[in-house]
Design a protein around this motif. Structure first.
Motif, PDB file in Angstrom:
ATOM      1  N   GLN A 299     -72.463 -37.343 -70.459  1.00  0.00           N
ATOM      2  CA  GLN A 299     -73.408 -36.492 -71.200  1.00  0.00           C
ATOM      3  C   GLN A 299     -72.730 -35.792 -72.366  1.00  0.00           C
ATOM      4  OE1 GLN A 299     -75.619 -33.725 -68.641  1.00  0.00           O
ATOM      5  NE2 GLN A 299     -75.226 -35.091 -66.925  1.00  0.00           N
ATOM      6  N   THR A 300     -71.573 -35.201 -72.098  1.00  0.00           N
ATOM      7  CA  THR A 300     -70.902 -34.428 -73.140  1.00  0.00           C
ATOM      8  C   THR A 300     -70.442 -35.314 -74.288  1.00  0.00           C
ATOM      9  OG1 THR A 300     -68.840 -34.573 -71.871  1.00  0.00           O
ATOM     10  CG2 THR A 300     -70.158 -32.599 -71.575  1.00  0.00           C
ATOM     11  N   GLU A 301     -69.963 -36.510 -73.961  1.00  0.00           N
ATOM     12  CA  GLU A 301     -69.520 -37.423 -75.020  1.00  0.00           C
ATOM     13  C   GLU A 301     -70.706 -37.857 -75.884  1.00  0.00           C
ATOM     14  OE1 GLU A 301     -67.556 -40.523 -72.903  1.00  0.00           O
ATOM     15  OE2 GLU A 301     -65.642 -39.434 -72.757  1.00  0.00           O
ATOM     16  N   THR A 302     -71.845 -38.093 -75.247  1.00  0.00           N
ATOM     17  CA  THR A 302     -73.036 -38.493 -75.994  1.00  0.00           C
ATOM     18  C   THR A 302     -73.480 -37.379 -76.941  1.00  0.00           C
ATOM     19  OG1 THR A 302     -73.793 -39.924 -74.193  1.00  0.00           O
ATOM     20  CG2 THR A 302     -75.454 -39.202 -75.784  1.00  0.00           C
ATOM     21  N   VAL A 303     -73.541 -36.150 -76.419  1.00  0.00           N
ATOM     22  CA  VAL A 303     -74.005 -35.036 -77.250  1.00  0.00           C
ATOM     23  C   VAL A 303     -72.997 -34.734 -78.355  1.00  0.00           C
ATOM     24  CG1 VAL A 303     -74.619 -32.586 -77.254  1.00  0.00           C
ATOM     25  CG2 VAL A 303     -75.392 -34.066 -75.402  1.00  0.00           C
ATOM     26  N   GLN A 304     -71.718 -34.829 -78.053  1.00  0.00           N
ATOM     27  CA  GLN A 304     -70.712 -34.597 -79.093  1.00  0.00           C
ATOM     28  C   GLN A 304     -70.858 -35.612 -80.220  1.00  0.00           C
ATOM     29  OE1 GLN A 304     -66.707 -34.322 -77.607  1.00  0.00           O
ATOM     30  NE2 GLN A 304     -65.923 -33.489 -79.521  1.00  0.00           N
ATOM     31  N   GLU A 305     -71.153 -36.858 -79.870  1.00  0.00           N
ATOM     32  CA  GLU A 305     -71.351 -37.886 -80.892  1.00  0.00           C
ATOM     33  C   GLU A 305     -72.592 -37.590 -81.732  1.00  0.00           C
ATOM     34  OE1 GLU A 305     -72.170 -42.718 -81.142  1.00  0.00           O
ATOM     35  OE2 GLU A 305     -71.330 -41.839 -79.314  1.00  0.00           O
ATOM     36  N   ILE A 306     -73.678 -37.159 -81.073  1.00  0.00           N
ATOM     37  CA  ILE A 306     -74.899 -36.808 -81.813  1.00  0.00           C
ATOM     38  C   ILE A 306     -74.632 -35.633 -82.750  1.00  0.00           C
ATOM     39  CG2 ILE A 306     -77.241 -35.904 -81.580  1.00  0.00           C
ATOM     40  CD1 ILE A 306     -77.372 -37.365 -78.860  1.00  0.00           C
ATOM     41  N   ALA A 307     -73.938 -34.615 -82.245  1.00  0.00           N
ATOM     42  CA  ALA A 307     -73.645 -33.438 -83.069  1.00  0.00           C
ATOM     43  C   ALA A 307     -72.831 -33.823 -84.297  1.00  0.00           C
ATOM     44  CB  ALA A 307     -72.909 -32.392 -82.237  1.00  0.00           C
ATOM     45  N   GLY A 308     -71.889 -34.725 -84.118  1.00  0.00           N
ATOM     46  CA  GLY A 308     -71.071 -35.161 -85.240  1.00  0.00           C
ATOM     47  C   GLY A 308     -71.885 -35.810 -86.340  1.00  0.00           C
ATOM     48  N   GLU A 309     -72.947 -36.512 -85.948  1.00  0.00           N
ATOM     49  CA  GLU A 309     -73.798 -37.161 -86.942  1.00  0.00           C
ATOM     50  C   GLU A 309     -74.518 -36.148 -87.830  1.00  0.00           C
ATOM     51  OE1 GLU A 309     -76.465 -39.639 -84.806  1.00  0.00           O
ATOM     52  OE2 GLU A 309     -74.899 -40.991 -84.063  1.00  0.00           O
ATOM     53  N   PHE A 310     -74.693 -34.928 -87.307  1.00  0.00           N
ATOM     54  CA  PHE A 310     -75.395 -33.894 -88.064  1.00  0.00           C
ATOM     55  C   PHE A 310     -74.455 -32.789 -88.557  1.00  0.00           C
ATOM     56  CE2 PHE A 310     -78.724 -35.822 -85.459  1.00  0.00           C
ATOM     57  CZ  PHE A 310     -79.705 -36.050 -86.415  1.00  0.00           C
ATOM     58  N   GLY A 311     -73.172 -33.099 -88.647  1.00  0.00           N
ATOM     59  CA  GLY A 311     -72.224 -32.149 -89.214  1.00  0.00           C
ATOM     60  C   GLY A 311     -71.706 -31.119 -88.248  1.00  0.00           C
TER      61      GLY A 311
END
Length: 470
Positions: A299-311
């Motif tokens: 879960q955390t890796e997925t959300v961290q990747e999503i957050a990175g896409e939005f700066g």
């Protein structure tokens, strides 16, 4: 602004000396007319002012509540149930006078049924007291509105909070009730069974009724196994839109995140000052993940990747229970941090909820309007389920600031309703949102609610003047 959205006029009903005498005879020292105690029970966390109740009865049992209500019914005098005093929409105010029944002494765990994942409690127990009482069972009660509210008050307002995105609200987690009706009769609704199709769902009718249909004296709620692993993280963003877009994509991808909270830069600054933290003063998401170690990692890796896409940047972990507790305590104190940031102010706290797909539209327009107003404010939100709160900080002695803040609140709620949202996701209607309820549901639905109220409380003694006009 429509006058229907303002605090209604106060029309006090007579409290006969004979009723006070009867209460003192029945309850002795449990009944008081002391000014300080009455004033304490005549205010909540809202910005409204109203006269205090004429007397306060401290109930120790269901029979105490029933007897107090029976006496009040004889004289057609209003009765207002009181828990922790943390309501935000004026639910506790004695706008028609009457007596307050304090349930805080009724704070016992009555039965723990760990095998069935349920617990039955009295209404005065707070969520922290409940979790402390069941900590050795391996279970917990997840509904967390921030304040250490009573379970009775949380049930009465259909509260939710930071964990609602995963565990739901009080509506989904209350199974059964014991209720004192307007005549003083004691009834039971629901059972510990997980489902039922037997008759009208009186439990759901009572949950969210804000003390206008009955006073809850026993409450059975769901419990959940403590997660094997818990991880929390904070992530800063260049804009509110980036944080919101991260939230929307996380939810739409089905990530079973337990909590995802938005804190804007104003709220971060206030929290830093109040809680002695050094968080980056930028829009921030505060997140928590529950599950197995491998599940939490995914879960955390997925959300961290999503957050990175939005700066998103400065993705930091709170790995120990102490660190997580400190972060969440700071979030829960955001309201008080905001109030303390402007000494002497009062907060008009909004509470709207919109479909997750419309969250960015609603938030961004509301932020722009708040910035342009010049009124100090903060923004926090349980954005994982589309729920958020603005706190407009006003000088209570400055009528122009109140008008500005109420206009902002009015426009925000109207915006939420236009996006198929609701005027209140968790605070309830109380006094503040009576007009908005009419806007949201229409006259026909409010008339139906009024008909239910009149049938169950024909003398209009249970918390009158709240939700809608009788």
């Amino acid at each position: 602004m429509n006058a229907a959205h303002l605090l209604p006029e106060i029309h006090l009903r007579v409290v006969p000396p004979a009723l006070i005498a009867a209460l003192q005879t029945r309850f002795g020292a449990q009944c008081t007319v002391a000014q300080a105690v009455r004033e304490q029970h005549g205010r909540d966390e809202s910005s409204f002012r109203a006269p205090p109740p004429s007397a306060v009865v401290f109930a120790d049992s269901t029979q105490d509540v029933a007897d107090a209500v029976q006496l009040a019914s004889q004289y057609a005098v209003p009765v207002i149930a009181y828990g922790a005093g943390s309501s935000l929409e004026g639910q506790l105010l004695a706008v028609q006078g009457g007596i307050s029944i304090d349930l805080s002494r009724m704070n016992q765990v009555l039965s723990i049924d760990a095998e069935d994942l349920t617990v039955t409690v009295q209404p005065g127990i707070t969520r922290k007291q409940l979790n402390e009482a069941i900590k050795d069972t391996g279970l917990f009660f997840p509904i967390d509105p921030g304040a250490d509210a009573s379970i009775g008050g949380m049930s009465a307002t259909r509260a939710s909070g930071t964990n609602a995105v995963r565990y739901g609200t009080m509506r989904e987690n209350v199974l059964a009730l014991e209720v004192v009706t307007a005549s003083g009769q004691v009834i039971r609704t629901g059972t510990r069974a997980k489902k039922s199709s037997a008759g009208y769902d009186l439990t759901r009718l009572m949950v969210g009724s804000e003390g206008t249909l009955g006073i809850m004296t026993e409450i059975t709620v769901r419990l959940y196994p403590l997660p094997e692993a818990v991880s929390a993280a904070v992530c800063s963003f260049p804009s509110i839109e980036a944080a919101v877009r991260t939230t929307i994509q996380t939810i739409q991808l089905g990530v079973p995140i337990a909590r995802i909270e938005l804190i804007d830069r104003h709220a971060v600054r206030m929290v830093n000052a109040h809680s002695k933290l050094q968080l980056r003063e930028e829009p921030m998401l505060l997140m928590e993940f529950h599950g197995t170690p491998s599940g939490v990692k995914e879960q955390t890796e997925t959300v961290q990747e999503i957050a990175g896409e939005f700066g998103g940047q400065a993705f930091e972990w709170a790995s120990t229970p102490e660190e997580r507790s400190r972060l969440w305590a700071a979030r829960h104190n955001a309201y008080f941090a905001a109030v303390q940031s402007r000494p002497g102010c009062r907060a008009i706290s909004t509470d709207t909820c919109v479909p997750i797909s419309r969250l960015a539209d609603c938030l961004l327009e509301s932020v722009a309007e708040a910035e342009a107003s010049g009124i100090p404010y903060s923004l926090v939100g349980h954005v994982g389920d589309g729920n958020f709160h603005f706190g407009y900080l006003l000088d209570p002695d400055n009528p122009e600031e109140r008008i500005t803040a109420e206009t902002l609140n009015h426009n925000l709620v109207a915006r939420a309703l236009s996006l198929d949202g609701t005027c209140s996701g968790e605070h309830g209607v109380g006094l503040h949102k009576m007009g908005f309820l009419l806007d949201e549901t229409g006259a026909g639905a409010v008339d139906m609610m009024r008909a239910i109220k009149r049938a169950l409380d024909p003398k209009n003694i249970l918390n009158p003047g709240k939700i809608f006009a009788f």
